[in-house]
Write a protein that holds these residues in place. Structure first.
Motif, PDB file in Angstrom:
ATOM      1  N   GLU A  20      22.698   0.066  55.488  1.00  0.00           N
ATOM      2  CA  GLU A  20      22.731   1.448  54.988  1.00  0.00           C
ATOM      3  C   GLU A  20      23.694   1.569  53.801  1.00  0.00           C
ATOM      4  N   GLU A  67      14.074  -3.033  53.412  1.00  0.00           N
ATOM      5  CA  GLU A  67      14.336  -1.756  54.074  1.00  0.00           C
ATOM      6  C   GLU A  67      13.975  -0.586  53.166  1.00  0.00           C
ATOM      7  N   SER A  68      14.304  -0.680  51.894  1.00  0.00           N
ATOM      8  CA  SER A  68      13.972   0.395  50.954  1.00  0.00           C
ATOM      9  C   SER A  68      12.472   0.574  50.851  1.00  0.00           C
ATOM     10  N   ARG A  70      10.244  -0.272  53.068  1.00  0.00           N
ATOM     11  CA  ARG A  70       9.776   0.255  54.352  1.00  0.00           C
ATOM     12  C   ARG A  70       9.993   1.766  54.425  1.00  0.00           C
ATOM     13  N   ARG A  71      11.160   2.231  53.994  1.00  0.00           N
ATOM     14  CA  ARG A  71      11.464   3.664  54.043  1.00  0.00           C
ATOM     15  C   ARG A  71      10.524   4.463  53.138  1.00  0.00           C
ATOM     16  N   ALA A  75       7.843   7.239  54.388  1.00  0.00           N
ATOM     17  CA  ALA A  75       7.875   8.594  53.811  1.00  0.00           C
ATOM     18  C   ALA A  75       6.515   8.977  53.246  1.00  0.00           C
ATOM     19  N   LYS A  98      13.143  12.544  48.976  1.00  0.00           N
ATOM     20  CA  LYS A  98      13.527  11.992  50.279  1.00  0.00           C
ATOM     21  C   LYS A  98      13.963  10.521  50.165  1.00  0.00           C
ATOM     22  N   THR A  99      13.407   9.803  49.184  1.00  0.00           N
ATOM     23  CA  THR A  99      13.661   8.360  49.085  1.00  0.00           C
ATOM     24  C   THR A  99      14.234   7.965  47.718  1.00  0.00           C
ATOM     25  N   GLU A 102      16.246   4.728  47.593  1.00  0.00           N
ATOM     26  CA  GLU A 102      15.412   3.545  47.748  1.00  0.00           C
ATOM     27  C   GLU A 102      14.660   3.230  46.456  1.00  0.00           C
TER      28      GLU A 102
END
Length: 133
Positions: A20, A67-68, A70-71, A75, A98-99, A102
């Motif tokens: 994170e 991870e980015s 995936r997020r 979304a 929201k992202t 990322e």
């Protein structure tokens, strides 16, 4: 002693904290301006935990990119329900807000990374991203 052991976070929990922190730092400052020590401090963990969890800084970068991506995919899948072009634009704006961190991380990766193995890794991440969206 047992109470102390119960309060200690698992490696998986500390890995999540580091990931994170890394996503945010890499997105704001770029890969080459962030040290593993910076990630550890931001995550509230010790630097050796970063290496235990990810192996190397490149391992941390790769996991941050995964991870980015995936997020962003999650979304998009949760948000897109466009019936019109206007809905699509509105939904994409909502996803981007929201992202944003990322997206910045992926943009930094594309702009900064010049090593052939990392470029190949990035191409795979972006291919997965476009296939799922």
């Amino acid at each position: 002693m047992l109470a102390m052991a119960n309060k200690r976070k698992s490696l998986e929990e500390r890995k999540k904290q580091a990931l994170e922190a890394a996503v945010g730092l890499f997105a704001r400052r770029g890969f080459h301006r962030v040290r593993t020590r910076d990630v550890a401090v931001a995550a509230g963990i010790k630097e050796p935990i970063v290496f235990r969890a990810f192996g190397t800084k490149n391992g941390l970068i790769r996991e941050s990119l995964r991870e980015s991506s995936r997020r962003i995919i999650v979304a998009v899948q949760e948000t897109i329900r466009a019936n019109s072009v206007a809905d699509m634009v509105r939904d994409y704006a909502r996803i981007y807000r929201k992202t944003a961190e990322e997206h910045h991380l992926l943009f930094h990766a594309l702009a900064e990374e010049h090593s052939p193995p990392m470029r190949a890794f990035l191409r795979n991440i972006l291919r997965e991203y476009t296939e799922k969206i």
